[in-house]
Motif scaffolding. Structure first.
Motif, PDB file in Angstrom:
ATOM      1  N   ARG A  80       8.462 -13.747 -10.871  1.00  0.00           N
ATOM      2  CA  ARG A  80       7.265 -13.561 -10.055  1.00  0.00           C
ATOM      3  C   ARG A  80       7.264 -12.241  -9.299  1.00  0.00           C
ATOM      4  O   ARG A  80       6.240 -11.823  -8.788  1.00  0.00           O
ATOM      5  N   SER A  81       8.415 -11.574  -9.218  1.00  0.00           N
ATOM      6  CA  SER A  81       8.477 -10.327  -8.445  1.00  0.00           C
ATOM      7  C   SER A  81       8.905  -9.162  -9.332  1.00  0.00           C
ATOM      8  O   SER A  81       9.318  -9.351 -10.477  1.00  0.00           O
ATOM      9  N   LYS A  82       8.795  -7.984  -8.778  1.00  0.00           N
ATOM     10  CA  LYS A  82       9.186  -6.757  -9.483  1.00  0.00           C
ATOM     11  C   LYS A  82      10.291  -6.077  -8.686  1.00  0.00           C
ATOM     12  O   LYS A  82      10.377  -6.216  -7.463  1.00  0.00           O
ATOM     13  N   ILE A  83      11.119  -5.344  -9.405  1.00  0.00           N
ATOM     14  CA  ILE A  83      12.130  -4.502  -8.766  1.00  0.00           C
ATOM     15  C   ILE A  83      11.539  -3.101  -8.678  1.00  0.00           C
ATOM     16  O   ILE A  83      11.004  -2.579  -9.668  1.00  0.00           O
ATOM     17  N   LEU A  84      11.615  -2.516  -7.505  1.00  0.00           N
ATOM     18  CA  LEU A  84      11.142  -1.153  -7.302  1.00  0.00           C
ATOM     19  C   LEU A  84      12.311  -0.211  -7.465  1.00  0.00           C
ATOM     20  O   LEU A  84      13.378  -0.429  -6.882  1.00  0.00           O
ATOM     21  N   LYS A  85      12.110   0.805  -8.277  1.00  0.00           N
ATOM     22  CA  LYS A  85      13.155   1.796  -8.524  1.00  0.00           C
ATOM     23  C   LYS A  85      12.567   3.183  -8.419  1.00  0.00           C
ATOM     24  O   LYS A  85      11.370   3.375  -8.642  1.00  0.00           O
ATOM     25  N   LEU A  86      13.420   4.138  -8.087  1.00  0.00           N
ATOM     26  CA  LEU A  86      12.975   5.528  -8.092  1.00  0.00           C
ATOM     27  C   LEU A  86      12.904   6.007  -9.535  1.00  0.00           C
ATOM     28  O   LEU A  86      13.763   5.666 -10.356  1.00  0.00           O
ATOM     29  N   THR A  87      11.897   6.780  -9.842  1.00  0.00           N
ATOM     30  CA  THR A  87      11.816   7.436 -11.148  1.00  0.00           C
ATOM     31  C   THR A  87      12.748   8.656 -11.107  1.00  0.00           C
ATOM     32  O   THR A  87      13.296   8.986 -10.043  1.00  0.00           O
ATOM     33  N   ASN A  88      12.918   9.328 -12.239  1.00  0.00           N
ATOM     34  CA  ASN A  88      13.702  10.567 -12.232  1.00  0.00           C
ATOM     35  C   ASN A  88      13.094  11.565 -11.249  1.00  0.00           C
ATOM     36  O   ASN A  88      13.802  12.226 -10.494  1.00  0.00           O
ATOM     37  N   ARG A  90       0.828  -1.211   0.000  1.00  0.00           N
ATOM     38  CA  ARG A  90       0.000   0.000   0.000  1.00  0.00           C
ATOM     39  C   ARG A  90       0.864   1.264   0.000  1.00  0.00           C
ATOM     40  O   ARG A  90       0.560   2.233  -0.704  1.00  0.00           O
ATOM     41  N   LEU A  91       1.947   1.252   0.774  1.00  0.00           N
ATOM     42  CA  LEU A  91       2.865   2.403   0.790  1.00  0.00           C
ATOM     43  C   LEU A  91       3.485   2.625  -0.596  1.00  0.00           C
ATOM     44  O   LEU A  91       3.570   3.754  -1.082  1.00  0.00           O
ATOM     45  N   ILE A  92       3.911   1.533  -1.204  1.00  0.00           N
ATOM     46  CA  ILE A  92       4.552   1.606  -2.521  1.00  0.00           C
ATOM     47  C   ILE A  92       3.545   1.993  -3.595  1.00  0.00           C
ATOM     48  O   ILE A  92       3.860   2.786  -4.494  1.00  0.00           O
ATOM     49  N   ASP A  93       2.328   1.468  -3.518  1.00  0.00           N
ATOM     50  CA  ASP A  93       1.294   1.836  -4.495  1.00  0.00           C
ATOM     51  C   ASP A  93       1.098   3.349  -4.541  1.00  0.00           C
ATOM     52  O   ASP A  93       0.992   3.943  -5.619  1.00  0.00           O
ATOM     53  N   GLU A  94       1.072   3.971  -3.370  1.00  0.00           N
ATOM     54  CA  GLU A  94       0.894   5.422  -3.326  1.00  0.00           C
ATOM     55  C   GLU A  94       2.103   6.139  -3.930  1.00  0.00           C
ATOM     56  O   GLU A  94       1.944   7.128  -4.651  1.00  0.00           O
ATOM     57  N   LEU A  95       3.301   5.639  -3.684  1.00  0.00           N
ATOM     58  CA  LEU A  95       4.502   6.241  -4.279  1.00  0.00           C
ATOM     59  C   LEU A  95       4.504   6.073  -5.797  1.00  0.00           C
ATOM     60  O   LEU A  95       4.975   6.951  -6.523  1.00  0.00           O
ATOM     61  N   CYS A  96       3.961   4.970  -6.271  1.00  0.00           N
ATOM     62  CA  CYS A  96       3.849   4.747  -7.720  1.00  0.00           C
ATOM     63  C   CYS A  96       2.801   5.695  -8.322  1.00  0.00           C
ATOM     64  O   CYS A  96       3.000   6.231  -9.416  1.00  0.00           O
ATOM     65  N   GLU A  97       1.693   5.911  -7.603  1.00  0.00           N
ATOM     66  CA  GLU A  97       0.634   6.805  -8.088  1.00  0.00           C
ATOM     67  C   GLU A  97       1.140   8.225  -8.299  1.00  0.00           C
ATOM     68  O   GLU A  97       0.719   8.901  -9.236  1.00  0.00           O
ATOM     69  N   VAL A  98       2.037   8.679  -7.434  1.00  0.00           N
ATOM     70  CA  VAL A  98       2.573  10.045  -7.571  1.00  0.00           C
ATOM     71  C   VAL A  98       3.870  10.049  -8.378  1.00  0.00           C
ATOM     72  O   VAL A  98       4.586  11.045  -8.424  1.00  0.00           O
ATOM     73  N   GLU A  99       4.181   8.913  -8.997  1.00  0.00           N
ATOM     74  CA  GLU A  99       5.297   8.739  -9.931  1.00  0.00           C
ATOM     75  C   GLU A  99       6.667   9.002  -9.319  1.00  0.00           C
ATOM     76  O   GLU A  99       7.574   9.503  -9.969  1.00  0.00           O
ATOM     77  N   LEU A 100       6.824   8.596  -8.048  1.00  0.00           N
ATOM     78  CA  LEU A 100       8.135   8.679  -7.404  1.00  0.00           C
ATOM     79  C   LEU A 100       8.861   7.339  -7.483  1.00  0.00           C
ATOM     80  O   LEU A 100      10.088   7.285  -7.458  1.00  0.00           O
ATOM     81  N   VAL A 101       8.086   6.261  -7.598  1.00  0.00           N
ATOM     82  CA  VAL A 101       8.620   4.904  -7.673  1.00  0.00           C
ATOM     83  C   VAL A 101       7.969   4.194  -8.851  1.00  0.00           C
ATOM     84  O   VAL A 101       6.816   4.463  -9.195  1.00  0.00           O
ATOM     85  N   LYS A 102       8.738   3.316  -9.473  1.00  0.00           N
ATOM     86  CA  LYS A 102       8.191   2.503 -10.572  1.00  0.00           C
ATOM     87  C   LYS A 102       8.545   1.040 -10.328  1.00  0.00           C
ATOM     88  O   LYS A 102       9.499   0.724  -9.626  1.00  0.00           O
ATOM     89  N   ARG A 103       7.738   0.175 -10.925  1.00  0.00           N
ATOM     90  CA  ARG A 103       7.977  -1.266 -10.852  1.00  0.00           C
ATOM     91  C   ARG A 103       8.543  -1.719 -12.191  1.00  0.00           C
ATOM     92  O   ARG A 103       8.024  -1.363 -13.241  1.00  0.00           O
ATOM     93  N   GLU A 104       9.600  -2.533 -12.115  1.00  0.00           N
ATOM     94  CA  GLU A 104      10.205  -3.094 -13.320  1.00  0.00           C
ATOM     95  C   GLU A 104      10.317  -4.598 -13.147  1.00  0.00           C
ATOM     96  O   GLU A 104      10.400  -5.087 -12.011  1.00  0.00           O
ATOM     97  N   PRO A 105      10.341  -5.346 -14.265  1.00  0.00           N
ATOM     98  CA  PRO A 105      10.506  -6.800 -14.146  1.00  0.00           C
ATOM     99  C   PRO A 105      11.802  -7.138 -13.406  1.00  0.00           C
ATOM    100  O   PRO A 105      12.816  -6.459 -13.574  1.00  0.00           O
ATOM    101  N   ASN A 106      11.739  -8.183 -12.596  1.00  0.00           N
ATOM    102  CA  ASN A 106      12.911  -8.653 -11.867  1.00  0.00           C
ATOM    103  C   ASN A 106      13.563  -9.757 -12.689  1.00  0.00           C
ATOM    104  O   ASN A 106      12.987 -10.832 -12.836  1.00  0.00           O
ATOM    105  N   PRO A 107      14.756  -9.496 -13.233  1.00  0.00           N
ATOM    106  CA  PRO A 107      15.397 -10.521 -14.063  1.00  0.00           C
ATOM    107  C   PRO A 107      15.760 -11.786 -13.278  1.00  0.00           C
ATOM    108  O   PRO A 107      15.862 -12.861 -13.847  1.00  0.00           O
ATOM    109  N   ALA A 108      15.905 -11.668 -11.960  1.00  0.00           N
ATOM    110  CA  ALA A 108      16.269 -12.824 -11.139  1.00  0.00           C
ATOM    111  C   ALA A 108      15.063 -13.663 -10.736  1.00  0.00           C
ATOM    112  O   ALA A 108      15.220 -14.823 -10.361  1.00  0.00           O
ATOM    113  N   ASP A 109      13.852 -13.075 -10.807  1.00  0.00           N
ATOM    114  CA  ASP A 109      12.653 -13.788 -10.368  1.00  0.00           C
ATOM    115  C   ASP A 109      11.449 -13.200 -11.100  1.00  0.00           C
ATOM    116  O   ASP A 109      10.996 -12.107 -10.785  1.00  0.00           O
TER     117      ASP A 109
END
Length: 150
Positions: A89-97, A68-87
């Motif tokens: 089933r999961s996503k890597i969370l990264k900061l946007t510009n 829920r915390l991350i969803d809100e950060l994604c909504e305001v475009e501070l964090v993005k989810r990217e595919p996790n090359p190691a797994d």
């Protein structure tokens, strides 16, 4: 007779005072993150990317709460989810510009605040404070592990 001070009392007072002093300084920001969101962003920032599970472990919270915390950060475009090359089933969370810019602003505010807060305190006293604080935190985490195992 003077009442003996407790670690809990001093830690609570320090935490409360820190919050009441820095909150107005963060008020200038367009998005006002919750303390846990700042901690999550710091983890992502310091590692270059983290999974939801990494952050949940760092914050000592369950994954659904962190999501829920991350969803809100994604909504305001501070964090993005990217595919996790190691797994897959999961996503890597990264900061946007925008997230990096936002976090750099937070870092500047905290640096100025930290300088003001520690003015006049010798470096050796600050090192002792950090060492003792880390030990207290480690002890609390050990107690938490023990009580969770029961």
């Amino acid at each position: 007779m003077k009442k003996k001070r407790t670690v809990h009392e001093v830690a609570f007072r320090l935490s409360y005072d820190l919050g009441t002093q820095i909150t107005p300084q963060l008020g200038q920001l367009a998005f006002k993150p919750a303390p846990m969101q700042l901690r999550a962003m710091r983890r992502i920032w310091s590692t270059g990317g983290a999974t939801l599970l990494d952050i949940a472990r760092t914050l000592n919270r369950d994954k659904s709460q962190v999501k829920r915390l991350i969803d809100e950060l994604c909504e305001v475009e501070l964090v993005k989810r990217e595919p996790n090359p190691a797994d897959k089933r999961s996503k890597i969370l990264k900061l946007t510009n925008k997230g990096y810019d936002f976090f750099e602003t937070i870092e500047k505010i905290e640096a100025v605040f930290s300088e003001q807060l520690t003015a006049g305190i010798p470096a050796k006293d600050l090192e002792a404070f950090f060492r003792v604080s880390d030990r207290l935190s480690d002890n609390l985490r050990e107690l938490n592990k023990e009580s969770s195992a029961k």
